[in-house]
Design a protein around this motif. Structure first.
Motif, short mmCIF file in Angstrom:
data_model
loop_
_atom_site.label_atom_id
_atom_site.label_comp_id
_atom_site.label_asym_id
_atom_site.label_seq_id
_atom_site.Cartn_x
_atom_site.Cartn_y
_atom_site.Cartn_z
N PRO A 114 -26.22 -53.24 95.83
CA PRO A 114 -25.05 -52.92 96.66
C PRO A 114 -23.74 -53.37 96.02
CG PRO A 114 -26.73 -54.13 97.91
CD PRO A 114 -27.16 -54.16 96.49
N SER A 115 -23.78 -54.33 95.11
CA SER A 115 -22.53 -54.86 94.59
C SER A 115 -21.76 -53.86 93.75
CB SER A 115 -22.80 -56.11 93.76
OG SER A 115 -23.57 -55.76 92.64
N ILE A 116 -22.43 -52.81 93.27
CA ILE A 116 -21.67 -51.86 92.45
C ILE A 116 -21.02 -50.77 93.29
CG2 ILE A 116 -23.00 -52.23 90.35
CD1 ILE A 116 -24.49 -49.65 90.99
N ALA A 117 -21.31 -50.78 94.62
CA ALA A 117 -20.83 -49.68 95.45
C ALA A 117 -19.32 -49.51 95.35
CB ALA A 117 -21.24 -49.92 96.90
N GLU A 118 -18.59 -50.61 95.35
CA GLU A 118 -17.15 -50.48 95.33
C GLU A 118 -16.56 -50.94 94.02
OE1 GLU A 118 -15.83 -52.39 98.84
OE2 GLU A 118 -16.76 -50.84 100.09
N HIS A 119 -17.31 -50.77 92.98
CA HIS A 119 -16.81 -51.20 91.68
C HIS A 119 -15.59 -50.36 91.31
CE1 HIS A 119 -16.69 -52.54 87.57
NE2 HIS A 119 -17.59 -53.46 87.88
N PRO A 120 -14.49 -51.03 90.94
CA PRO A 120 -13.25 -50.25 90.69
C PRO A 120 -13.38 -49.26 89.53
CG PRO A 120 -13.02 -52.56 90.01
CD PRO A 120 -14.28 -52.46 90.80
N LEU A 121 -14.34 -49.47 88.62
CA LEU A 121 -14.43 -48.58 87.47
C LEU A 121 -15.26 -47.33 87.75
CD1 LEU A 121 -14.85 -51.01 84.45
CD2 LEU A 121 -12.98 -49.42 84.87
N MET A 122 -15.95 -47.34 88.90
CA MET A 122 -16.89 -46.25 89.14
C MET A 122 -16.24 -44.86 89.11
SD MET A 122 -19.98 -46.47 91.66
CE MET A 122 -20.18 -45.26 92.89
N PRO A 123 -15.11 -44.66 89.83
CA PRO A 123 -14.50 -43.32 89.79
C PRO A 123 -14.08 -42.93 88.37
CG PRO A 123 -13.33 -44.76 91.35
CD PRO A 123 -14.39 -45.58 90.72
N VAL A 124 -13.61 -43.91 87.60
CA VAL A 124 -13.17 -43.61 86.24
C VAL A 124 -14.35 -43.16 85.39
CG1 VAL A 124 -11.90 -44.50 84.26
CG2 VAL A 124 -11.50 -45.48 86.52
N VAL A 125 -15.43 -43.91 85.48
CA VAL A 125 -16.61 -43.55 84.70
C VAL A 125 -17.05 -42.14 85.07
CG1 VAL A 125 -19.04 -44.09 84.34
CG2 VAL A 125 -17.36 -45.94 84.42
N GLN A 126 -17.02 -41.86 86.35
CA GLN A 126 -17.46 -40.54 86.81
C GLN A 126 -16.56 -39.43 86.25
OE1 GLN A 126 -18.13 -40.61 91.02
NE2 GLN A 126 -18.25 -38.38 91.10
N ARG A 127 -15.26 -39.70 86.19
CA ARG A 127 -14.33 -38.66 85.74
C ARG A 127 -14.41 -38.44 84.22
NH1 ARG A 127 -8.91 -38.46 83.99
NH2 ARG A 127 -8.58 -40.69 84.30
#
Lengths: 618, 352
Positions: free
Chosen positions: A66-79
């Motif tokens: 669960p700790s990665i759910a709101e990881h700030p880098l997630m949207p960037v990695v996805q894009r």
């Protein structure tokens, strides 16, 4: 031209040549994060299908971590389809990146070279931008083994026909190190066996003392030492063969005999040359006859103005200022006493050898001298072994009349060198064969001194529990326990202490304050660590990192994000700090039978510590 | 460039060029003759060697016109006419080119792609490792990614079938976790346990994953008299990444573990390529009941090629051959060499 390629261009070039997915090894965490930021600012956008693929993998992973759910880098990695992966990240985030890479969702990962060891993380291409890594303080060249580990990540079995190791220059790169690393043989490895206190205790718990040497002999360390000893032994054999023509002659030990004779001869020759030297009493005194010194002469006292050698005899002479203001010359051996009193003197190159002002001053001082003054004891060195030399040369020393004298004289130099080599080799072999055992004995002696071992090398009751503490700085920890430093303390204070003991990284950062209770206990720990320094290297004992652990354990409502906000330390480092603290605490927790109170406190600390992010991984 | 080389190079330059080089460096350089000018420049070079060298480089490149380099006069073998090689730095001109032509980019990049999926057939060495493991200890030292994990999995499967306990150790907790997930998927989660410093999940499972420190502690406890049934039925100990034995801080743990490993259990040491696996094998042979079998090769299952990417985005092969050659003194691809020389010149120039 920029000193190194822009990360976005780098990935662009690799994509263009179909060389993705790639792992890009960069020099520092900072460089990895900068590369990610460059991507964040760029206009790179993956096609929607691939973005969805990344998102779906993320969704699966979030359920587990669960700790990665709101990881700030997630949207960037996805894009952008690239990610950074280094020790500053949480393990769960790193696992997520590894999983994305394994499923082929990412084009590139920016990583530090620490990734090379131990993570199963292949790609089609590996990009190397450096030829050295930071180890502790300075940069060291990558070894052949390390370069091959890096390059070895290229080419996925079953997914690639070929793999690529691409070198792209950055400042301070040494191409020859890298090419040698790619083409060369990896270095041989050496044993790093060290004998620690817990090892001694555990060995002696299970085996009687007389078996220990045999057990140590089974180590890879001893195996390698034996190898070295064997080469030395074969050299020693050669030396013995070389020594054969120089065996016993008229006297058995002719080498030593000749050495004494030769030495005496040379000494004598030397002595003859400097025969005009002053007698030792005078020579010892000369050092003190400096300008400004008060000396006693046969008639009264005086202040030395200068020391010189007379023109004819070249015997030492001094110029003295008498109490009446007269300036007289006197041979240095006329000095009867050297007083423990000097005056400041401004020297001058001509008569009266001091400046007029200084002379005036000294004249006044000379007449005002107290009646009694302490005299300096002058240590006279004895004349060196003159008698012995004379005796060697005059007595019936065999060499001068010996029939093999000329042979001895001729062979002496070679024979002596070989004999010294033989001694050196024998000593070295002995050290190699018994070094480990001696180190063990040294450790055991220290443990006896502290009362963990009985004089018979059996474990005392203290040793019985101390052997369960099998971590670094074990002696300090067990001594702290014995000094009752931990009795009745709060779990968070105990954890704070364990955190400072376990943390060996000197990366600076900003941290919250530590509580006064922890601070005073830390002072005690530091004192004890210093007193133990001869027996055990003291830990870094950083007080600042303890504050994080103290807060995390003392306040169960504190969230991970909340903890991270209080410091500049990277998430991954905080995680590692807590994980290592946990390890130390669980060692303390094992002492249930002998120290129930302490073990209970450790247990409480462990319970409070293991929550949130720290519970995600076993 | 050594001082001698620099001196030689300076001596080859026309005096006018030396004066241009000396401008701003040497006071009243116009009063000096060539010999003294060179001396002064060399003396000055101690202050900023790189700057001097790169300026010299720039001057030689900028106007290759003034008299033919006297080098040709001094070295007879280069007297033969030689085609001009454009803007290449002079270092490239003096070197004798090997006979075979260097590989071009197209053939370097040829063959990128995904292999046809085919049924997995274990390599001969993998089979060899597995058969040897029934009787002796085995060390596998092969390059990264050539299938050590297969050996570990297959050996584990066989040991579990024979109702023996298997312990799998790795140096890092992260790696232990990865393996735990992987093995749980393969053997079923009830048959895999993990032991870490503070937690025990399924500690009686036939396959236990732990860090090497934990195993060492287990062995010490067992030697100290604490009975552990798992060690009695222990049939196989797999030590992954066993090149960690050379780790300055933790290497000793690997040695302790191997020394105290029960004799009835077989050891399987998996290691990346190291220089002296034979030494480790000899050591194991000397302390274990059966002679240790060493499996070692340098062949990669996926061939590796090396390239050079210039900061301007130009990619060239790094070596003259397609693959990575073995052994020292390997000539670089001329293009990579030229680009790198250019890069060094750019970065070393002062006041960039």
């Amino acid at each position: 031209m920029p000193p190194s390629i822009h990360p976005v261009d780098l990935i662009g070039a690799l994509r263009h040549k179909h060389l993705t997915p790639a792992i890009v090894f960069l020099t520092s965490r900072r460089a990895c994060d900068d590369a990610m930021q460059a991507f964040e600012r760029s206009h790179t956008t993956l096609p929607p299908a691939r973005q969805d693929a990344i998102a779906s993998v993320f969704e699966q992973l979030v359920q587990q971590y669960p700790s990665i759910a709101e990881h700030p880098l997630m949207p960037v990695v996805q894009r952008v389809g690239v990610a950074a992966h280094h020790a500053g990240h949480l393990p769960s985030w790193k696992i997520a990146i590894e999983e994305l890479m394994r499923q082929g969702c990412l084009d590139a990962v920016f990583a530090t070279t620490t990734l090379a060891a131990g993570v199963d993380f292949p790609a089609r291409t590996v990009v190397v931008t450096q030829s050295s890594v930071r180890k502790s303080r300075d940069f060291t060249d990558l070894t052949v083994g390390e370069i091959q580990q890096l390059a070895g990540r290229a080419g996925r079995r079953g997914k690639d026909l070929v793999g690529f190791a691409v070198i792209t220059p950055s400042p301070y790169i040494d191409l020859s190190v890298l090419t040698k690393g790619l083409t060369g043989q990896p270095e041989p490895i050496d044993s790093q066996f060290v004998i620690s206190y817990p090892m001694v205790l555990n060995l002696l718990k299970a085996h009687p003392l007389d078996q220990i040497q045999a057990i140590l002999a089974r180590s890879f360390a001893q195996f390698q030492l034996n190898r070295r000893a064997e080469t030395l032994e074969s050299k020693l054999d050669q030396l013995h063969v070389q020594m054969e023509p120089y065996g016993p002659r008229v006297c058995t030990d002719w080498i030593t005999q000749w050495q004494i004779f030769d030495h005496a001869r040379k000494q004598k020759a030397h002595r003859v040359q400097v025969k005009r030297r002053e007698p030792p009493e005078l020579a010892a005194r000369l050092h003190f006859l400096t300008p400004g010194r008060v000396v006693g002469l046969p008639k009264g006292r005086g202040i030395v103005l200068r020391q010189y050698r007379s023109k004819g005899q070249r015997s030492p002479t001094i110029t003295v200022l008498r109490p009446g203001g007269a300036v007289t010359e006197s041979p240095a051996d006329a000095v009867t006493q050297v007083f423990d009193r000097t005056f400041d003197v401004a020297e001058a190159p001509v008569y009266p050898w001091v400046t007029p002002a200084s002379l005036e001053d000294l004249t006044r001082q000379a007449s005002d001298l107290p009646v009694r003054m302490p005299a300096l004891p002058i240590l006279v060195q004895k004349e060196d072994e003159e008698g012995e030399i004379v005796q060697t040369l005059t007595d019936e020393f065999p060499c001068p009349t010996c029939p093999s004298r000329s042979a001895c004289q001729k062979d002496h130099a070679v024979a002596l060198r070989i004999r010294q080599d033989v001694h050196r080799h024998t000593k070295a072999i002995q050290a190699l064969r018994t070094g480990l055992w001696h180190r063990f004995q040294n450790r055991a002696e220290v443990l006896q001194q502290f009362g963990y071992l009985a004089p018979t090398c059996h474990l005392t009751s203290e040793g019985e529990w101390a052997r369960l503490i099998r971590i670094d700085h074990s002696l300090l920890i067990t001594e702290l326990i014995r000094a009752d430093a931990f009795s009745g303390i709060e779990p968070q204070i105990l954890a704070g202490i364990m955190a400072t003991l376990s943390h060996d990284d000197d990366r600076p950062g900003a941290f919250p304050r530590i509580s006064p209770g922890l601070a005073s206990l830390l002072r005690q720990v530091r004192q004890l660590a210093e007193s133990l320094a001869p027996h055990e290297d003291p830990p870094l004992l950083r007080a600042d990192v303890a504050a994080l652990v103290e807060r995390w354990i003392g306040d169960p409502t504190l969230t991970w994000i909340g903890l991270c906000r209080t410091t500049t330390m990277a998430e991954g480092d905080i995680y590692r700090l807590l994980a290592r603290t946990l390890e130390y605490l669980s060692q303390i927790h094992q002492l249930r039978n002998t120290h129930p109170g302490l073990a209970d406190t450790a247990g409480k600390a462990i319970k409070n510590l293991r929550r949130g992010v720290l519970e995600e991984l076993p | 460039m050594t001082t001698d080389e620099l001196e030689k190079l300076l001596a080859e330059q026309p005096v006018s060029r030396l004066h241009r080089l000396a401008r701003g460096r040497i006071h009243q350089h116009f009063r000096l003759g060539k010999r003294r000018l060179i001396e002064a420049l060399l003396r000055h070079s101690s202050e900023n060697r790189a700057g001097l060298e790169s300026d010299l480089h720039a001057l030689t490149q900028e106007s290759p016109q003034p008299p033919p380099p006297p080098r040709r006069k001094t070295t007879p073998e280069s007297a033969a006419p030689r085609p001009r090689q454009g803007a290449k730095p002079p270092t490239n001109q003096v070197e004798a080119e090997p006979a075979e032509p260097a590989v071009d980019l197209i053939s370097f990049l040829e063959g990128i792609g995904v292999p046809e999926p085919k049924p997995f057939v274990p390599d001969a060495w993998q089979e060899d490792a597995l058969t040897s493991l029934t009787t002796t200890d085995v060390i596998v030292s092969v390059p990264t990614g050539s299938g050590k994990t297969y050996v570990a999995i297959e050996a584990t499967r066989r040991a579990i079938e024979a109702e023996r306990t298997v312990i799998y150790t790795s140096p890092l907790k992260a790696l232990s976790n990865t393996k735990f997930t992987e093995f749980s998927r393969l053997f079923g989660s009830d048959r895999v346990g993990i032991l870490t410093g503070d937690r025990q999940d399924n500690p009686q499972a036939p396959l236990l994953i732990m860090t090497t420190e934990i195993l060492r502690n287990l062995l010490y406890d067992a030697a100290g008299g604490e009975i552990d049934v798992r060690l009695d039925t222990l049939g196989l100990v797999i030590m992954d990444e066993s090149q960690y034995i050379a780790d300055p801080e933790r290497g000793v743990v690997w040695e302790e573990t191997i020394i105290f490993c029960p004799t009835q259990a077989k050891l399987l040491l998996l290691s990346a390529s190291i220089g002296n696996p034979q030494d480790i094998a000899d050591w194991l042979t000397s302390i274990r009941p059966t002679p240790c079998h060493l499996i070692q090769h340098h062949r990669r299952s996926v061939p590796l090629r090396a390239g050079y990417l210039h900061p301007n985005g130009k990619l060239t092969p790094l070596f003259r051959s397609v693959g990575i050659p073995h052994g020292g003194g390997t000539p670089l691809h001329p293009e990579a060499k030229r680009l790198f020389a250019q890069y060094e010149e750019e970065t070393l120039r002062p006041n960039r």
